[in-house]
Design a protein around this motif. Structure first.
Motif, PDB file in Angstrom:
ATOM      1  N   LYS A  24       0.842  -1.209   0.000  1.00 43.48           N
ATOM      2  CA  LYS A  24       0.000   0.000   0.000  1.00 43.48           C
ATOM      3  C   LYS A  24       0.871   1.250   0.000  1.00 43.48           C
ATOM      4  O   LYS A  24       0.595   2.219  -0.727  1.00 43.48           O
ATOM      5  CB  LYS A  24      -0.922  -0.016   1.226  1.00 43.48           C
ATOM      6  N   ALA A  25       1.927   1.252   0.806  1.00 43.27           N
ATOM      7  CA  ALA A  25       2.825   2.408   0.857  1.00 43.27           C
ATOM      8  C   ALA A  25       3.513   2.629  -0.491  1.00 43.27           C
ATOM      9  O   ALA A  25       3.666   3.769  -0.941  1.00 43.27           O
ATOM     10  CB  ALA A  25       3.867   2.209   1.956  1.00 43.27           C
ATOM     11  N   GLU A  26       3.904   1.545  -1.133  1.00 43.37           N
ATOM     12  CA  GLU A  26       4.543   1.670  -2.450  1.00 43.37           C
ATOM     13  C   GLU A  26       3.560   2.227  -3.477  1.00 43.37           C
ATOM     14  O   GLU A  26       3.929   3.077  -4.299  1.00 43.37           O
ATOM     15  CB  GLU A  26       5.075   0.314  -2.901  1.00 43.37           C
ATOM     16  N   ILE A  27       2.320   1.781  -3.444  1.00 43.21           N
ATOM     17  CA  ILE A  27       1.304   2.295  -4.371  1.00 43.21           C
ATOM     18  C   ILE A  27       1.044   3.770  -4.103  1.00 43.21           C
ATOM     19  O   ILE A  27       0.942   4.571  -5.041  1.00 43.21           O
ATOM     20  CB  ILE A  27       0.006   1.469  -4.264  1.00 43.21           C
ATOM     21  N   ASP A  28       0.963   4.152  -2.832  1.00 41.57           N
ATOM     22  CA  ASP A  28       0.763   5.564  -2.485  1.00 41.57           C
ATOM     23  C   ASP A  28       1.919   6.412  -3.013  1.00 41.57           C
ATOM     24  O   ASP A  28       1.707   7.519  -3.530  1.00 41.57           O
ATOM     25  CB  ASP A  28       0.640   5.740  -0.974  1.00 41.57           C
ATOM     26  N   ASN A  29       3.144   5.902  -2.898  1.00 42.04           N
ATOM     27  CA  ASN A  29       4.310   6.633  -3.386  1.00 42.04           C
ATOM     28  C   ASN A  29       4.256   6.802  -4.902  1.00 42.04           C
ATOM     29  O   ASN A  29       4.523   7.885  -5.429  1.00 42.04           O
ATOM     30  CB  ASN A  29       5.589   5.899  -2.967  1.00 42.04           C
ATOM     31  N   ILE A  30       3.892   5.740  -5.602  1.00 41.22           N
ATOM     32  CA  ILE A  30       3.775   5.821  -7.066  1.00 41.22           C
ATOM     33  C   ILE A  30       2.672   6.800  -7.459  1.00 41.22           C
ATOM     34  O   ILE A  30       2.842   7.606  -8.387  1.00 41.22           O
ATOM     35  CB  ILE A  30       3.523   4.423  -7.662  1.00 41.22           C
ATOM     36  N   THR A  31       1.546   6.755  -6.753  1.00 42.14           N
ATOM     37  CA  THR A  31       0.443   7.672  -7.028  1.00 42.14           C
ATOM     38  C   THR A  31       0.897   9.122  -6.857  1.00 42.14           C
ATOM     39  O   THR A  31       0.590   9.991  -7.683  1.00 42.14           O
ATOM     40  CB  THR A  31      -0.749   7.381  -6.097  1.00 42.14           C
TER      41      THR A  31
END
Length: 72
Positions: free
Chosen positions: A41-48
């Motif tokens: 989830k943190a990685e997806i938030d960073n990419i977003t």
């Protein structure tokens, strides 16, 4: 306590110990999955965030180009 009852009790205790060990294993696996999901989830938030920032930069550059063409 007669011998047969004692053997049955010992067998029952061994099975309970095995079940407890399995519960510990399952708990460890669930905690690992939970950690993996949190990391994902943190990685997806960073990419977003990076995509939104890049999109903003591109829009800003596009607006500057459009304004420069309008001035000419």
């Amino acid at each position: 306590m007669d011998n047969e009852t004692k053997k049955m009790f010992e067998m029952l205790m061994k099975k309970l110990d095995a079940m407890e060990a399995r519960q510990d294993e399952i708990f460890s696996v669930v905690k690992a999955i939970e950690h993996s999901n949190t990391t994902h989830k943190a990685e997806i938030d960073n990419i977003t965030y990076k995509v939104a920032h890049t999109e903003g930069t591109i829009n800003k550059i596009g607006n500057v180009i459009i304004e420069n063409r309008a001035i000419k």
